[in-house]
Motif scaffolding. Sequence first.
Motif, PDB file in Angstrom:
ATOM      1  N   MET A 177      26.890  -3.193  17.264  1.00 42.63           N
ATOM      2  CA  MET A 177      25.824  -4.185  17.153  1.00 42.63           C
ATOM      3  C   MET A 177      25.162  -4.417  18.513  1.00 42.63           C
ATOM      4  O   MET A 177      23.932  -4.498  18.614  1.00 42.63           O
ATOM      5  CB  MET A 177      26.382  -5.497  16.595  1.00 42.63           C
ATOM      6  N   LEU A 178      25.966  -4.497  19.558  1.00 41.38           N
ATOM      7  CA  LEU A 178      25.421  -4.648  20.913  1.00 41.38           C
ATOM      8  C   LEU A 178      24.674  -3.393  21.342  1.00 41.38           C
ATOM      9  O   LEU A 178      23.691  -3.473  22.091  1.00 41.38           O
ATOM     10  CB  LEU A 178      26.557  -4.946  21.896  1.00 41.38           C
ATOM     11  N   SER A 179      25.147  -2.238  20.844  1.00 42.30           N
ATOM     12  CA  SER A 179      24.502  -0.976  21.223  1.00 42.30           C
ATOM     13  C   SER A 179      23.119  -0.824  20.617  1.00 42.30           C
ATOM     14  O   SER A 179      22.332   0.019  21.052  1.00 42.30           O
ATOM     15  CB  SER A 179      25.381   0.205  20.797  1.00 42.30           C
ATOM     16  N   LEU A 180      22.800  -1.639  19.605  1.00 49.37           N
ATOM     17  CA  LEU A 180      21.453  -1.611  19.038  1.00 49.37           C
ATOM     18  C   LEU A 180      20.394  -1.927  20.084  1.00 49.37           C
ATOM     19  O   LEU A 180      19.306  -1.347  20.097  1.00 49.37           O
ATOM     20  CB  LEU A 180      21.340  -2.618  17.886  1.00 49.37           C
ATOM     21  N   PHE A 181      20.724  -2.852  20.984  1.00 59.28           N
ATOM     22  CA  PHE A 181      19.750  -3.296  21.980  1.00 59.28           C
ATOM     23  C   PHE A 181      19.520  -2.243  23.065  1.00 59.28           C
ATOM     24  O   PHE A 181      18.488  -2.249  23.721  1.00 59.28           O
ATOM     25  CB  PHE A 181      20.219  -4.603  22.618  1.00 59.28           C
ATOM     26  N   SER A 182      20.491  -1.348  23.265  1.00 59.30           N
ATOM     27  CA  SER A 182      20.329  -0.296  24.266  1.00 59.30           C
ATOM     28  C   SER A 182      19.855   1.010  23.644  1.00 59.30           C
ATOM     29  O   SER A 182      19.675   2.008  24.354  1.00 59.30           O
ATOM     30  CB  SER A 182      21.650  -0.069  25.012  1.00 59.30           C
ATOM     31  N   GLY A 183      19.676   1.032  22.331  1.00 56.93           N
ATOM     32  CA  GLY A 183      19.208   2.237  21.663  1.00 56.93           C
ATOM     33  C   GLY A 183      20.283   3.280  21.435  1.00 56.93           C
ATOM     34  O   GLY A 183      19.970   4.411  21.049  1.00 56.93           O
ATOM     35  N   ARG A 184      21.561   2.921  21.638  1.00 57.41           N
ATOM     36  CA  ARG A 184      22.650   3.882  21.452  1.00 57.41           C
ATOM     37  C   ARG A 184      23.199   3.854  20.025  1.00 57.41           C
ATOM     38  O   ARG A 184      24.118   4.600  19.690  1.00 57.41           O
ATOM     39  CB  ARG A 184      23.776   3.603  22.452  1.00 57.41           C
ATOM     40  N   ALA A 185      22.655   2.967  19.205  1.00 62.59           N
ATOM     41  CA  ALA A 185      23.043   2.912  17.799  1.00 62.59           C
ATOM     42  C   ALA A 185      21.826   2.494  16.980  1.00 62.59           C
ATOM     43  O   ALA A 185      20.877   1.922  17.508  1.00 62.59           O
ATOM     44  CB  ALA A 185      24.191   1.921  17.598  1.00 62.59           C
ATOM     45  N   THR A 186      21.868   2.784  15.710  1.00 60.77           N
ATOM     46  CA  THR A 186      20.768   2.433  14.816  1.00 60.77           C
ATOM     47  C   THR A 186      21.297   1.562  13.684  1.00 60.77           C
ATOM     48  O   THR A 186      22.516   1.442  13.485  1.00 60.77           O
ATOM     49  CB  THR A 186      20.116   3.694  14.230  1.00 60.77           C
ATOM     50  N   LEU A 187      20.370   0.966  12.924  1.00 60.74           N
ATOM     51  CA  LEU A 187      20.771   0.172  11.770  1.00 60.74           C
ATOM     52  C   LEU A 187      21.508   1.030  10.740  1.00 60.74           C
ATOM     53  O   LEU A 187      22.433   0.559  10.077  1.00 60.74           O
ATOM     54  CB  LEU A 187      19.542  -0.486  11.140  1.00 60.74           C
ATOM     55  N   MET A 188      21.098   2.295  10.617  1.00 61.15           N
ATOM     56  CA  MET A 188      21.773   3.193   9.694  1.00 61.15           C
ATOM     57  C   MET A 188      23.222   3.419  10.127  1.00 61.15           C
ATOM     58  O   MET A 188      24.136   3.455   9.290  1.00 61.15           O
ATOM     59  CB  MET A 188      21.030   4.527   9.610  1.00 61.15           C
ATOM     60  N   THR A 189      23.438   3.569  11.448  1.00 66.96           N
ATOM     61  CA  THR A 189      24.793   3.737  11.963  1.00 66.96           C
ATOM     62  C   THR A 189      25.647   2.531  11.606  1.00 66.96           C
ATOM     63  O   THR A 189      26.786   2.664  11.150  1.00 66.96           O
ATOM     64  CB  THR A 189      24.776   3.925  13.487  1.00 66.96           C
ATOM     65  N   LEU A 190      25.096   1.327  11.795  1.00 63.32           N
ATOM     66  CA  LEU A 190      25.820   0.106  11.464  1.00 63.32           C
ATOM     67  C   LEU A 190      26.134   0.021   9.973  1.00 63.32           C
ATOM     68  O   LEU A 190      27.253  -0.348   9.578  1.00 63.32           O
ATOM     69  CB  LEU A 190      25.011  -1.125  11.881  1.00 63.32           C
ATOM     70  N   PHE A 191      25.168   0.377   9.153  1.00 60.93           N
ATOM     71  CA  PHE A 191      25.352   0.289   7.703  1.00 60.93           C
ATOM     72  C   PHE A 191      26.460   1.240   7.243  1.00 60.93           C
ATOM     73  O   PHE A 191      27.353   0.847   6.474  1.00 60.93           O
ATOM     74  CB  PHE A 191      24.045   0.614   6.987  1.00 60.93           C
ATOM     75  N   VAL A 192      26.399   2.485   7.707  1.00 55.42           N
ATOM     76  CA  VAL A 192      27.399   3.473   7.276  1.00 55.42           C
ATOM     77  C   VAL A 192      28.772   3.128   7.862  1.00 55.42           C
ATOM     78  O   VAL A 192      29.808   3.304   7.209  1.00 55.42           O
ATOM     79  CB  VAL A 192      26.979   4.901   7.677  1.00 55.42           C
ATOM     80  N   TYR A 193      28.786   2.610   9.109  1.00 58.05           N
ATOM     81  CA  TYR A 193      30.077   2.245   9.695  1.00 58.05           C
ATOM     82  C   TYR A 193      30.686   1.054   8.962  1.00 58.05           C
ATOM     83  O   TYR A 193      31.911   0.982   8.820  1.00 58.05           O
ATOM     84  CB  TYR A 193      29.937   1.919  11.182  1.00 58.05           C
ATOM     85  N   TYR A 194      29.845   0.124   8.504  1.00 57.49           N
ATOM     86  CA  TYR A 194      30.363  -0.975   7.686  1.00 57.49           C
ATOM     87  C   TYR A 194      31.037  -0.418   6.431  1.00 57.49           C
ATOM     88  O   TYR A 194      32.105  -0.895   6.017  1.00 57.49           O
ATOM     89  CB  TYR A 194      29.235  -1.933   7.310  1.00 57.49           C
ATOM     90  N   ARG A 195      30.414   0.586   5.841  1.00 54.70           N
ATOM     91  CA  ARG A 195      31.023   1.226   4.665  1.00 54.70           C
ATOM     92  C   ARG A 195      32.370   1.851   5.036  1.00 54.70           C
ATOM     93  O   ARG A 195      33.335   1.759   4.275  1.00 54.70           O
ATOM     94  CB  ARG A 195      30.068   2.284   4.100  1.00 54.70           C
ATOM     95  N   PHE A 196      32.439   2.475   6.195  1.00 52.87           N
ATOM     96  CA  PHE A 196      33.704   3.053   6.666  1.00 52.87           C
ATOM     97  C   PHE A 196      34.769   1.963   6.796  1.00 52.87           C
ATOM     98  O   PHE A 196      35.924   2.154   6.383  1.00 52.87           O
ATOM     99  CB  PHE A 196      33.482   3.745   8.011  1.00 52.87           C
TER     100      PHE A 196
END
Length: 258
Positions: free
Chosen positions: A178-197
């Motif tokens: 979630m913090l990496s969203l602000f630095s561009g190292r993660a995306t909303l899609m990454t968060l969504f799929v990782y939540y599923r994980f």
Amino acid sequence: MSESENVNQTETPQPSNGLGALTAHIGRNKIDFALWCTRFATIVFTFNYLIPIFGSGYNMYYKALLANAATSALRLHQRLPQVQLSREFLGKVFIEDSAHYLLYSMIFFYAPPVTWVLLPVFFFALLHISSYSLGLIELLGPNALAVVRMAIGIVEVQSVNLLRTIAFSEIFLFPLLMLSLFSGRATLMTLFVYYRFLTLRYSSRRNPYTRNTFGELRVLVENYAQNPSCPAVIRNLVSKMVALVSRLAPPVITAEQQ
């Protein structure tokens, strides 16, 4: 002559230990040995990512994820050898822990490197490679590789702590992303799929450590919030966060409910 020939026939084909016994074991257990190789590769690539000795550390990060994906795919093949094109089979796939970590590798393979991502991958490889390595060493002889035996013994003694560390790293990776969203190292899609994980790990039937760790963290933050010295604002925030996480937690299907 006949007695000596009979003795040779019974003793020669199956050596009890040594290199011949090791080679024979590998020949009979090719997939298990392949799993040992991919887990060893994961450990080596992780070390080389942290301390670049051979090749680029950036490349080693993705090689570690690839090795973990290969391990997960092989293990999934062992668990479900007969592939079927059905919804029921797909449900069985996502029950398997190996499918969870195959998804894990896919999530981060196309994202910028995050060192924390390799923690559960590394510790799982270390944990699973140890017991099988001990079996291979036993084939070489009772006194072979004493130093390696000692290291394996330490890993096995710490197995519960390693599993708890893996669970903590899985959980705390989510706020880190979630913090990496602000630095561009993660995306909303990454968060969504990782939540599923995370939901899959929480519901795991074979490994309850992620679910238990969530419970331990809940007790910890609730005890802190109930402390008289805790400000009311933080107490209310903690209560709302606990309620939110509890609502997001998936139902756990036990073996009796299958």
